[in-house]
Design a protein around this motif. Structure first.
Motif, mmCIF file in Angstrom:
data_model
loop_
_atom_site.group_PDB
_atom_site.id
_atom_site.type_symbol
_atom_site.label_atom_id
_atom_site.label_comp_id
_atom_site.label_asym_id
_atom_site.label_seq_id
_atom_site.Cartn_x
_atom_site.Cartn_y
_atom_site.Cartn_z
ATOM 1 N N PHE A 12 0.834 -1.182 0.011
ATOM 2 C CA PHE A 12 0.118 -0.127 -0.025
ATOM 3 C C PHE A 12 0.775 1.360 -0.055
ATOM 4 O O PHE A 12 0.403 2.335 0.047
ATOM 5 N N TYR A 13 2.195 1.111 -0.049
ATOM 6 C CA TYR A 13 2.965 2.287 -0.063
ATOM 7 C C TYR A 13 2.975 3.129 -1.403
ATOM 8 O O TYR A 13 2.628 2.762 -2.275
ATOM 9 N N PHE A 14 2.396 4.600 -0.742
ATOM 10 C CA PHE A 14 2.474 5.814 -1.898
ATOM 11 C C PHE A 14 1.041 5.565 -2.572
ATOM 12 O O PHE A 14 0.772 6.294 -3.480
ATOM 13 N N LYS A 15 0.077 4.502 -2.257
ATOM 14 C CA LYS A 15 -1.099 4.667 -2.754
ATOM 15 C C LYS A 15 -2.222 5.667 -2.307
ATOM 16 O O LYS A 15 -2.023 5.898 -1.015
ATOM 17 N N GLN A 16 -3.174 5.831 -2.837
ATOM 18 C CA GLN A 16 -4.222 6.767 -2.421
ATOM 19 C C GLN A 16 -5.113 5.949 -1.327
ATOM 20 O O GLN A 16 -5.209 4.960 -1.039
ATOM 21 N N TYR A 17 -5.420 7.046 -0.204
ATOM 22 C CA TYR A 17 -5.902 6.342 1.024
ATOM 23 C C TYR A 17 -6.583 7.500 1.999
ATOM 24 O O TYR A 17 -6.317 8.878 1.636
ATOM 25 N N VAL A 18 -7.475 7.030 2.648
ATOM 26 C CA VAL A 18 -7.857 8.026 3.721
ATOM 27 C C VAL A 18 -7.471 7.645 5.115
ATOM 28 O O VAL A 18 -7.141 6.645 5.494
ATOM 29 N N SER A 19 -7.152 8.705 5.916
ATOM 30 C CA SER A 19 -6.508 8.547 7.189
ATOM 31 C C SER A 19 -7.274 9.551 8.175
ATOM 32 O O SER A 19 -8.081 10.418 7.744
ATOM 33 N N TRP A 20 -6.702 9.231 9.420
ATOM 34 C CA TRP A 20 -7.402 9.994 10.734
ATOM 35 C C TRP A 20 -6.058 10.186 11.673
ATOM 36 O O TRP A 20 -5.060 9.381 11.638
ATOM 37 N N SER A 21 -6.453 11.018 12.637
ATOM 38 C CA SER A 21 -5.348 10.996 13.654
ATOM 39 C C SER A 21 -5.683 10.071 14.730
ATOM 40 O O SER A 21 -6.819 10.076 15.291
ATOM 41 N N ARG A 22 -4.802 8.714 14.970
ATOM 42 C CA ARG A 22 -5.400 7.975 15.873
ATOM 43 C C ARG A 22 -5.550 8.292 17.377
ATOM 44 O O ARG A 22 -6.562 7.787 18.086
ATOM 45 N N ILE A 23 -4.640 9.336 17.614
ATOM 46 C CA ILE A 23 -5.050 9.829 19.094
ATOM 47 C C ILE A 23 -5.674 11.257 18.863
ATOM 48 O O ILE A 23 -4.891 12.069 18.257
ATOM 49 N N SER A 24 -6.808 11.466 19.576
ATOM 50 C CA SER A 24 -7.378 12.658 19.466
ATOM 51 C C SER A 24 -8.131 13.162 20.560
ATOM 52 O O SER A 24 -8.542 12.455 21.460
ATOM 53 N N SER A 25 -8.043 14.597 20.866
ATOM 54 C CA SER A 25 -8.680 15.108 21.975
ATOM 55 C C SER A 25 -10.034 15.605 21.810
ATOM 56 O O SER A 25 -10.522 16.178 22.604
ATOM 57 N N SER A 26 -10.437 15.437 20.382
ATOM 58 C CA SER A 26 -11.634 16.118 20.101
ATOM 59 C C SER A 26 -12.602 14.891 19.040
ATOM 60 O O SER A 26 -12.003 13.865 19.221
ATOM 61 N N ASP A 27 -13.301 15.633 18.480
ATOM 62 C CA ASP A 27 -14.037 14.509 17.591
ATOM 63 C C ASP A 27 -12.915 14.240 16.377
ATOM 64 O O ASP A 27 -11.872 14.858 16.353
ATOM 65 N N ILE A 28 -13.236 13.145 15.636
ATOM 66 C CA ILE A 28 -12.207 12.415 14.874
ATOM 67 C C ILE A 28 -12.344 12.932 13.329
ATOM 68 O O ILE A 28 -13.522 13.476 13.093
ATOM 69 N N ALA A 29 -11.447 13.341 12.822
ATOM 70 C CA ALA A 29 -11.578 13.933 11.326
ATOM 71 C C ALA A 29 -10.737 13.156 10.369
ATOM 72 O O ALA A 29 -9.601 12.564 10.794
#
Length: 483
Positions: free
Chosen positions: A316-333
């Protein structure tokens, strides 16, 4: 945690009598041994008894704090609940209780949600009964920030009983916890008092103790496929020592960074640095592209020096993807990366050939946070949490047309900052205008862009909410942090 073997339990009374006689014997050696045995026999009797009521605050200790002997003991005797000492204590207390006994605990509330405690939840739901539970707010204790709940359990399975639950998550501070609890007990229509049958928890993947979930929310879990049915979620690269192997992209010469790759096969083994997404602040659609990772010669330095690394899912290296911040102090984005950026343990990836934008829109809509608060309402969103979110299929290819525009607008906004590796120059520096006029023009453009993003978001939010039948619970208006 110790137990008394059945054969010894049957002999305890006889042993106690023998010890009592030995204490009065004329033989000094017999008395000495009797004095040594007496506290052990007394302790064994206490352990062997069956109790009608148990109230305890069990000790908390995760796997990293256990010494080898205790870790082995839990693995051998409490394999299904070995994640923490407190969960093993919960099971042990049932073993020390009479049928239909009542047990009361105070412990971290992580057992209610995260995957490592799923077998404990199954045990309590299928074999016992959760009769009541109060979930405190993170700052529920003065001077400490801990995820705590207090709960009562019955040592029997009461099929039709609805447990009583009080959710104090919205009431910050120790001073609010007791008054709001008493208010909920007096007024069950207060808005933070709930009743729920344990059978409802089994309808949600992972069986979280999501007592506040509505019937429509539970139906969505039952009627729609989870994300993992159509997408691959990967936890990403872990260096084990980010301070050694990661840098901000602007800390090194861009001549030493390979940008815009589309596969691992294009990596120059003599090149040192490659773009990496490492989580970051709350931001939707695109951005937080700031880090690079040392993967020279296929990560040779990481392999040689790191005590705990994972260079996984190279396909999967350098492929398109959707990500998030695994640790968050607020809602997830969630954010979309078209190509050329690696994913990490702190910024994992969800991969698809052609539906990444659609998935990002779904997860960034109110349904994303709505379901994730049920699956795992902590500050740490893991791979499995994302995999379990109910997912609405894209109705047509044209459905993503406005999402492409939304992504471009967000990327343009990110690239206007000097921290973007695609930054070309400040929009305030314009030969056609003075700085004052350029600022006024830019302000108008930003307001127009913000309104356009908001309008597109609202349109997609409305679609997902309606498709999942959650119109009475969720609002299509974008999150206040977004604009």
């Amino acid at each position: 945690m110790l137990t008394v073997h059945d054969r010894l339990r049957d002999a305890l009374s006889r042993l106690e009598n023998l010890v009592a006689k030995a204490l009065t014997a004329s033989d000094m050696e017999s008395r000495r041994w009797a004095e040594t045995l007496l506290p052990l026999v007394t302790q064994a009797k206490l352990i062997a008894r069956q109790y009608g009521y148990v109230v305890t605050n069990p000790p908390y200790m995760g796997g990293k704090g256990l010494n080898p002997a205790l870790k082995t003991f839990l693995k051998d005797n409490y394999a299904d609940v070995k994640s923490d000492l407190f969960s093993a204590f919960v099971v042990r207390n049932f073993e020390m209780s009479e049928d239909n006994a009542q047990l009361g605990f105070m412990s971290p509330f992580v057992w209610m949600f995260i995957s490592s405690y799923e077998k404990l939840r199954d045990y309590l739901i299928d074999e016992k009964t959760i009769t009541s539970l109060i979930q405190l707010e993170y700052s529920g204790f003065d001077g400490a920030t801990v995820p705590i709940c207090t709960y009562t359990l019955a040592n029997s399975h009461l099929q039709n009983l609805k447990g009583s639950f009080i959710r104090l998550s919205d009431f910050r501070g120790a001073d609010n916890q007791a008054p709001k609890t008493l208010e909920a007990i007096r007024n069950k229509d207060c808005g933070w008092y709930y009743t729920a049958p344990a059978s409802d928890f089994k309808k949600i993947p992972g069986s979280p103790i999501a007592y506040w979930a509505s019937s429509n929310t539970i139906k969505a879990f039952e009627n729609f496929d989870p994300v993992c049915k159509n997408y691959t979620v990967s936890p990403g690269i872990r260096t084990g020592k980010d301070e050694w192997f990661l840098r901000f992209w602007f800390e090194v010469s861009t001549d030493n960074i390979q940008f815009n790759l589309s596969s691992a096969s294009q990596m120059d083994i003599n090149n040192k640095w490659f773009p990496l997404h490492k989580g970051g602040d709350y931001r939707k659609w695109h951005g937080n592209c700031e880090h690079i990772i040392d993967l020279k010669n296929e990560g040779e330095s990481i392999k040689d020096k790191s005590p705990d690394f994972r260079l996984r899912d190279k396909k999967f290296y350098f492929k398109q993807y959707v990500s998030w911040s695994r640790i968050s102090s607020s809602d997830i984005a969630f954010r979309y990366y078209p190509k050329g950026v690696l994913f990490s343990d702190a910024g994992p990836g969800v991969f698809s050939e052609d539906e990444s934008l659609w998935l990002m829109a779904a997860l960034n809509s109110p349904i994303g946070n709505h379901f994730l608060r049920l699956i795992n309402p902590t500050l740490n969103y893991q791979k499995k949490d994302i995999e379990l979110v109910p997912y609405v299929q894209r109705p047509s290819d044209e459905a993503c047309s406005k999402l492409e525009e939304l992504f471009k607008l967000s990327k343009f906004d990110w690239d206007a900052s000097e921290t973007s590796w695609d930054f070309l120059g400040s929009p305030l520096i314009n030969n056609e205008y003075k700085v004052e006029n350029a600022y006024e023009k830019l302000t108008v453009e930003y307001k127009s862009t913000t309104q356009k993003i908001k309008s597109i978001e609202e349109e997609y939010n409305s679609f997902f909410i309606t498709a999942l039948g959650l119109q009475e619970e969720l609002c299509a208006s974008p999150h206040p942090l977004d604009h």
